[in-house]
Design a protein around this motif. Structure first.
Motif, PDB file in Angstrom:
ATOM      1  N   LYS A  78      -9.138   6.971  -5.951  1.00 24.76           N
ATOM      2  CA  LYS A  78      -8.578   8.187  -5.379  1.00 24.76           C
ATOM      3  C   LYS A  78      -7.587   7.878  -4.260  1.00 24.76           C
ATOM      4  O   LYS A  78      -7.678   6.852  -3.593  1.00 24.76           O
ATOM      5  CB  LYS A  78      -9.673   9.119  -4.899  1.00 24.76           C
ATOM      6  CG  LYS A  78     -10.325   8.767  -3.593  1.00 24.76           C
ATOM      7  CD  LYS A  78     -11.285   9.869  -3.170  1.00 24.76           C
ATOM      8  CE  LYS A  78     -11.913   9.588  -1.840  1.00 24.76           C
ATOM      9  NZ  LYS A  78     -10.999   9.547  -0.721  1.00 24.76           N
ATOM     10  N   LEU A  79      -6.666   8.800  -4.097  1.00 25.88           N
ATOM     11  CA  LEU A  79      -5.697   8.717  -3.014  1.00 25.88           C
ATOM     12  C   LEU A  79      -6.384   9.002  -1.689  1.00 25.88           C
ATOM     13  O   LEU A  79      -7.238   9.889  -1.606  1.00 25.88           O
ATOM     14  CB  LEU A  79      -4.586   9.754  -3.203  1.00 25.88           C
ATOM     15  CG  LEU A  79      -3.607   9.519  -4.337  1.00 25.88           C
ATOM     16  CD1 LEU A  79      -2.846  10.798  -4.649  1.00 25.88           C
ATOM     17  CD2 LEU A  79      -2.651   8.409  -3.985  1.00 25.88           C
ATOM     18  N   GLU A  80      -6.018   8.264  -0.669  1.00 25.41           N
ATOM     19  CA  GLU A  80      -6.457   8.570   0.688  1.00 25.41           C
ATOM     20  C   GLU A  80      -5.445   9.543   1.274  1.00 25.41           C
ATOM     21  O   GLU A  80      -4.293   9.588   0.836  1.00 25.41           O
ATOM     22  CB  GLU A  80      -6.531   7.283   1.524  1.00 25.41           C
ATOM     23  CG  GLU A  80      -7.560   6.271   1.040  1.00 25.41           C
ATOM     24  CD  GLU A  80      -8.986   6.785   1.067  1.00 25.41           C
ATOM     25  OE1 GLU A  80      -9.294   7.684   1.888  1.00 25.41           O
ATOM     26  OE2 GLU A  80      -9.803   6.318   0.255  1.00 25.41           O
ATOM     27  N   PRO A  81      -5.843  10.340   2.261  1.00 25.23           N
ATOM     28  CA  PRO A  81      -4.906  11.317   2.840  1.00 25.23           C
ATOM     29  C   PRO A  81      -3.597  10.658   3.297  1.00 25.23           C
ATOM     30  O   PRO A  81      -3.617   9.661   4.028  1.00 25.23           O
ATOM     31  CB  PRO A  81      -5.679  11.888   4.032  1.00 25.23           C
ATOM     32  CG  PRO A  81      -7.117  11.686   3.672  1.00 25.23           C
ATOM     33  CD  PRO A  81      -7.161  10.407   2.880  1.00 25.23           C
ATOM     34  N   GLY A  82      -2.474  11.179   2.808  1.00 30.44           N
ATOM     35  CA  GLY A  82      -1.157  10.684   3.193  1.00 30.44           C
ATOM     36  C   GLY A  82      -0.737   9.383   2.533  1.00 30.44           C
ATOM     37  O   GLY A  82       0.353   8.875   2.800  1.00 30.44           O
ATOM     38  N   GLU A  83      -1.583   8.810   1.680  1.00 29.54           N
ATOM     39  CA  GLU A  83      -1.278   7.515   1.061  1.00 29.54           C
ATOM     40  C   GLU A  83      -0.363   7.704  -0.145  1.00 29.54           C
ATOM     41  O   GLU A  83      -0.578   8.592  -0.968  1.00 29.54           O
ATOM     42  CB  GLU A  83      -2.583   6.833   0.635  1.00 29.54           C
ATOM     43  CG  GLU A  83      -2.414   5.397   0.180  1.00 29.54           C
ATOM     44  CD  GLU A  83      -3.737   4.720  -0.129  1.00 29.54           C
ATOM     45  OE1 GLU A  83      -3.831   3.510   0.104  1.00 29.54           O
ATOM     46  OE2 GLU A  83      -4.681   5.395  -0.605  1.00 29.54           O
ATOM     47  N   THR A  88      -1.693   3.132  -3.267  1.00 29.54           N
ATOM     48  CA  THR A  88      -3.072   3.294  -3.723  1.00 29.54           C
ATOM     49  C   THR A  88      -3.312   2.441  -4.966  1.00 29.54           C
ATOM     50  O   THR A  88      -4.353   1.791  -5.092  1.00 29.54           O
ATOM     51  CB  THR A  88      -3.380   4.771  -4.049  1.00 29.54           C
ATOM     52  OG1 THR A  88      -3.066   5.577  -2.919  1.00 29.54           O
ATOM     53  CG2 THR A  88      -4.840   4.966  -4.426  1.00 29.54           C
ATOM     54  N   ALA A  89      -2.351   2.434  -5.876  1.00 28.78           N
ATOM     55  CA  ALA A  89      -2.491   1.656  -7.113  1.00 28.78           C
ATOM     56  C   ALA A  89      -2.665   0.172  -6.800  1.00 28.78           C
ATOM     57  O   ALA A  89      -3.531  -0.498  -7.383  1.00 28.78           O
ATOM     58  CB  ALA A  89      -1.288   1.887  -8.018  1.00 28.78           C
ATOM     59  N   ILE A  90      -1.865  -0.348  -5.900  1.00 30.94           N
ATOM     60  CA  ILE A  90      -1.977  -1.766  -5.541  1.00 30.94           C
ATOM     61  C   ILE A  90      -3.317  -2.034  -4.861  1.00 30.94           C
ATOM     62  O   ILE A  90      -4.001  -3.024  -5.173  1.00 30.94           O
ATOM     63  CB  ILE A  90      -0.793  -2.202  -4.664  1.00 30.94           C
ATOM     64  CG1 ILE A  90       0.495  -2.177  -5.501  1.00 30.94           C
ATOM     65  CG2 ILE A  90      -1.023  -3.594  -4.075  1.00 30.94           C
ATOM     66  CD1 ILE A  90       1.771  -2.344  -4.706  1.00 30.94           C
ATOM     67  N   ARG A  91      -3.724  -1.154  -3.951  1.00 31.47           N
ATOM     68  CA  ARG A  91      -5.009  -1.322  -3.267  1.00 31.47           C
ATOM     69  C   ARG A  91      -6.157  -1.337  -4.270  1.00 31.47           C
ATOM     70  O   ARG A  91      -7.025  -2.219  -4.221  1.00 31.47           O
ATOM     71  CB  ARG A  91      -5.210  -0.196  -2.247  1.00 31.47           C
ATOM     72  CG  ARG A  91      -6.572  -0.244  -1.557  1.00 31.47           C
ATOM     73  CD  ARG A  91      -6.722   0.798  -0.456  1.00 31.47           C
ATOM     74  NE  ARG A  91      -6.368   2.151  -0.821  1.00 31.47           N
ATOM     75  CZ  ARG A  91      -7.152   2.986  -1.520  1.00 31.47           C
ATOM     76  NH1 ARG A  91      -8.327   2.583  -1.974  1.00 31.47           N
ATOM     77  NH2 ARG A  91      -6.755   4.220  -1.788  1.00 31.47           N
TER      78      ARG A  91
END
Length: 181
Positions: A78-83, A88-91
């Protein structure tokens, strides 16, 4: 009012958790009548189709409590707020697989279940993988096992319902139709 628009008359938050918020809206329908809508608000998510140098797709197997079983999926989170979705995909690629990439290509975005949820899923692909010497730790409540499959093997897993979620089925179909492997 747009052709099929439902005007919100009242909105009540029933539950707000770490991942989702459940709300119930009273709406006015296009025909003037009223109804209730149960909605799940979600921050959005990403998924990655990682392709190895020997044309294998990296999947993760993990237990999914709502299904009460393990399934095999492409890495996602999931996306973190503001990310930014690409970040996010790389993380998520790094956390779930121990690989990173400097080149992601966006494949598509789609709503996962628009009848009751606003989750927007962003799908990326990469074949430029680099194994991390020190991969980041996985979430403390996340247990995954890596599985590398050829496209033909992945198609057999779809038929056997070991791959059984929409984003991963989409990924397999995308790879098949694009003739990338």
């Amino acid at each position: 009012m747009k052709k099929f628009e439902e005007k919100t008359l009242k909105s009540e938050t029933i539950f707000e958790g770490k991942i989702v918020k459940l709300q119930v809206d009273d709406v006015r329908l296009p025909n003037g009548k009223t109804s209730k809508r149960e909605l799940i608000k979600h921050p959005g998510a990403v998924a990655i189709i990682p392709i190895t140098k020997d044309n294998k797709i990296i999947f993760v197997e993990q237990y999914r409590k709502p299904l009460e079983k393990s399934i095999i999926e492409i890495p996602a989170g999931k996306l973190e707020p503001g990310e930014d979705p690409e970040r996010t995909a790389i993380r998520e690629l790094e956390e779930e697989t121990g690989y990173t990439t400097s080149k992601l290509t966006k494949v598509a975005s789609f709503y996962t279940s628009p009848g009751f949820a606003d989750e927007l899923m962003h799908i990326y692909i990469t074949s430029d993988l680099e194994k991390l010497e020190q991969p980041p730790a996985q979430d403390e409540d996340e247990f995954v096992e890596l599985i590398e499959l050829s496209l033909d093997e992945a198609k057999r897993f779809v038929e056997a319902e070991r791959i059984h979620d929409a984003k991963t089925n989409f990924a397999v179909l995308y790879l098949e139709t694009q003739e990338l492997l």
